[in-house]
Scaffold this motif. Structure first.
Motif, PDB file in Angstrom:
ATOM      1  N   LEU A 335      59.469  -2.444 -16.031  1.00  0.00           N
ATOM      2  CA  LEU A 335      60.518  -2.581 -17.046  1.00  0.00           C
ATOM      3  C   LEU A 335      61.655  -3.468 -16.539  1.00  0.00           C
ATOM      4  CD1 LEU A 335      60.743   0.978 -18.629  1.00  0.00           C
ATOM      5  CD2 LEU A 335      59.589  -1.053 -19.497  1.00  0.00           C
ATOM      6  N   ALA A 336      61.970  -3.400 -15.247  1.00  0.00           N
ATOM      7  CA  ALA A 336      62.966  -4.304 -14.680  1.00  0.00           C
ATOM      8  C   ALA A 336      62.499  -5.749 -14.795  1.00  0.00           C
ATOM      9  CB  ALA A 336      63.234  -3.940 -13.217  1.00  0.00           C
ATOM     10  N   HIS A 337      61.212  -5.964 -14.578  1.00  0.00           N
ATOM     11  CA  HIS A 337      60.619  -7.302 -14.719  1.00  0.00           C
ATOM     12  C   HIS A 337      60.760  -7.813 -16.157  1.00  0.00           C
ATOM     13  CE1 HIS A 337      57.966 -10.634 -13.954  1.00  0.00           C
ATOM     14  NE2 HIS A 337      57.022 -10.177 -14.754  1.00  0.00           N
ATOM     15  N   GLN A 338      60.491  -6.947 -17.122  1.00  0.00           N
ATOM     16  CA  GLN A 338      60.604  -7.344 -18.525  1.00  0.00           C
ATOM     17  C   GLN A 338      62.063  -7.575 -18.921  1.00  0.00           C
ATOM     18  OE1 GLN A 338      57.675  -5.621 -20.937  1.00  0.00           O
ATOM     19  NE2 GLN A 338      58.831  -5.713 -22.842  1.00  0.00           N
ATOM     20  N   PHE A 339      62.959  -6.710 -18.432  1.00  0.00           N
ATOM     21  CA  PHE A 339      64.382  -6.873 -18.712  1.00  0.00           C
ATOM     22  C   PHE A 339      64.900  -8.188 -18.139  1.00  0.00           C
ATOM     23  CE2 PHE A 339      68.768  -6.098 -17.065  1.00  0.00           C
ATOM     24  CZ  PHE A 339      69.421  -6.106 -18.286  1.00  0.00           C
ATOM     25  N   CYS A 340      64.506  -8.505 -16.919  1.00  0.00           N
ATOM     26  CA  CYS A 340      64.969  -9.739 -16.293  1.00  0.00           C
ATOM     27  C   CYS A 340      64.452 -10.968 -17.046  1.00  0.00           C
ATOM     28  CB  CYS A 340      64.526  -9.784 -14.834  1.00  0.00           C
ATOM     29  SG  CYS A 340      65.380 -11.036 -13.847  1.00  0.00           S
ATOM     30  N   ALA A 341      63.274 -10.861 -17.653  1.00  0.00           N
ATOM     31  CA  ALA A 341      62.757 -11.970 -18.449  1.00  0.00           C
ATOM     32  C   ALA A 341      63.700 -12.299 -19.605  1.00  0.00           C
ATOM     33  CB  ALA A 341      61.366 -11.628 -18.977  1.00  0.00           C
ATOM     34  N   THR A 342      64.265 -11.259 -20.227  1.00  0.00           N
ATOM     35  CA  THR A 342      65.208 -11.509 -21.319  1.00  0.00           C
ATOM     36  C   THR A 342      66.499 -12.135 -20.788  1.00  0.00           C
ATOM     37  OG1 THR A 342      66.195  -9.279 -21.200  1.00  0.00           O
ATOM     38  CG2 THR A 342      64.277  -9.572 -22.645  1.00  0.00           C
ATOM     39  N   LEU A 343      66.923 -11.747 -19.574  1.00  0.00           N
ATOM     40  CA  LEU A 343      68.117 -12.354 -18.992  1.00  0.00           C
ATOM     41  C   LEU A 343      67.893 -13.828 -18.687  1.00  0.00           C
ATOM     42  CD1 LEU A 343      69.385  -9.600 -16.502  1.00  0.00           C
ATOM     43  CD2 LEU A 343      69.990  -9.959 -18.908  1.00  0.00           C
ATOM     44  N   VAL A 344      66.707 -14.164 -18.198  1.00  0.00           N
ATOM     45  CA  VAL A 344      66.374 -15.567 -17.943  1.00  0.00           C
ATOM     46  C   VAL A 344      66.417 -16.357 -19.251  1.00  0.00           C
ATOM     47  CG1 VAL A 344      64.516 -17.140 -17.257  1.00  0.00           C
ATOM     48  CG2 VAL A 344      65.011 -15.118 -15.872  1.00  0.00           C
ATOM     49  N   LEU A 345      65.840 -15.796 -20.303  1.00  0.00           N
ATOM     50  CA  LEU A 345      65.835 -16.479 -21.595  1.00  0.00           C
ATOM     51  C   LEU A 345      67.243 -16.672 -22.126  1.00  0.00           C
ATOM     52  CD1 LEU A 345      64.196 -17.661 -23.940  1.00  0.00           C
ATOM     53  CD2 LEU A 345      64.062 -15.347 -24.903  1.00  0.00           C
ATOM     54  N   ILE A 346      68.082 -15.662 -22.013  1.00  0.00           N
ATOM     55  CA  ILE A 346      69.467 -15.766 -22.453  1.00  0.00           C
ATOM     56  C   ILE A 346      70.194 -16.854 -21.670  1.00  0.00           C
ATOM     57  CG2 ILE A 346      71.696 -14.563 -22.431  1.00  0.00           C
ATOM     58  CD1 ILE A 346      70.132 -11.991 -23.093  1.00  0.00           C
TER      59      ILE A 346
END
Length: 373
Positions: A335-346
């Motif tokens: 879930l941290a991996h998925q959350f960080c993906a959204t931060l990269v996109l932002i």
């Protein structure tokens, strides 16, 4: 011939007007950031729903009445009996207790409730801002488009769930990847609109054209990587070939293993080895591109710092991906991996918009100077 000071007239005039507009639209911008935060939460809860295999626990789509959970034991039993009719129960979870069913039900119910909440949080302030005259026609079309995309996402979600109710014990990896990517596309669009409402970056010079193009291209690469991550999740590909940097003893697996399926295109979507390999290779490409982009903008005020922060985020994301793999997909790291993906996109979306704003400021300032010559 008279000359016009680029700084005092062109740049300052444009940034001054932008600052005034930014101040007036600050409530709209903060509202969009709140919507974006809810979308991020939605993506993370969706990941938890997938990892706990909860996504098929609600077998009907009831946009209105589905807001309420089962009330009373009879209602819970009725929901459980519906779940007992689908292949996931008959083939994988036969003998599950009612309390075990409630656990997976609550995850899926929370995921769907968040989707409805995002719709309300978007629509009601949107109507208020329209009524108050804060949103002009151009911005109104953009925001209306975002709302329509949100509605489409709800339909895509049910289309995904429906794929796992007959003849399958899980949802289609194709539909899961599309559902995840579409959510992230909405997130990127929301951030792009919100960032465009900020005042242009003061004192930031226009970046080279190649840097602006790379920043825009990076958004596409991040979305592609998210799509590939959806395929990995849909196929449970993260539970196989759990070593790094080698895959099955190779940096690059043998071609005959990567292309074992016929026709060949199916391997990119259905071959566990190929899907995970593609996800790894795209991660390497993204890491290298963001590194080169940061070096290209090194020393450029504003832009250089954003590019460096983006590279740092991508590096953290890559590390989380490796840890997720070698630890056999524990839910917390995954879930941290998925959350960080959204931060990269932002981060990459906001960066691309700010680069374009700086270029427009510099272009308008230059036009003003040339007109005065």
């Amino acid at each position: 011939m008279p000359s016009v000071d680029l700084t005092s007239t062109g740049h300052a005039g444009l940034t001054g007007a932008g600052a005034a507009r930014s101040g007036r639209l600050r409530p709209v911008r903060l509202w969009l950031y709140a919507v974006a935060a809810l979308i991020v939460l939605m993506v993370v809860v969706g990941g938890a729903t997938r990892l706990t295999e909860s996504g098929l626990s609600i077998t009907e789509w009831k946009p209105v009445t589905g807001m309420l959970p089962p009330l009373g034991e009879a209602a819970w039993q009725a929901e459980f009996e519906k779940y007992q009719q689908i292949p996931q129960y008959t083939q994988l979870n036969r003998g599950m207790s009612l309390s075990e069913f409630k656990y997976i039900f609550w995850w899926e119910w929370a995921h769907r409730l968040l989707g409805r909440l995002i719709g309300f949080v978007f629509l009601l302030p949107f109507l208020v801002f329209l009524w108050r005259g804060l949103i002009d026609r151009a911005l109104g079309w953009k925001l209306g488009g975002l709302f329509l995309l949100g509605g489409m996402q709800g339909a895509i979600g049910w289309w995904m769930v429906a794929s796992g109710l007959v003849n399958r014990t899980s949802v289609s990896q194709y539909r899961l990847a599309i559902h995840l990517t579409f959510a992230c596309l909405i997130l990127a669009a929301t951030i792009a609109v919100a960032t465009s409402l900020r005042a242009p970056p003061d004192g930031e010079p226009a970046a080279p054209r190649r840097a602006r193009l790379v920043a825009g291209g990076l958004i596409g690469v991040v979305l592609l990587q998210i799509f590939l991550g959806g395929l990995v999740a849909g196929l449970d590909a993260g539970l196989t070939y759990t070593t790094w940097p080698l895959m099955d003893g190779h940096l690059v697996p043998p071609l005959e293993n990567l292309l074992v399926m016929d026709p060949a295109w199916r391997n990119a979507f259905e071959n566990v080895l190929t899907v995970q390999f593609d996800h790894r290779m795209t991660a390497y490409a993204l890491w290298m591109l963001t590194l080169l982009h940061a070096l290209d903008l090194w020393g450029v005020p504003g832009a250089g710092k954003r590019a460096l922060h983006l590279f740092a985020l991508v590096s953290v994301q890559a590390l989380l991906g490796i840890l997720t793999l070698i630890n056999h997909v524990p839910i917390d790291i995954a879930l941290a991996h998925q959350f960080c993906a959204t931060l990269v996109l932002i981060a990459v979306t906001a960066h691309a918009v700010r680069l374009r704003q700086a270029w427009r400021v510099a272009g308008c300032g230059l036009a003003g100077r040339m007109a005065g010559d």
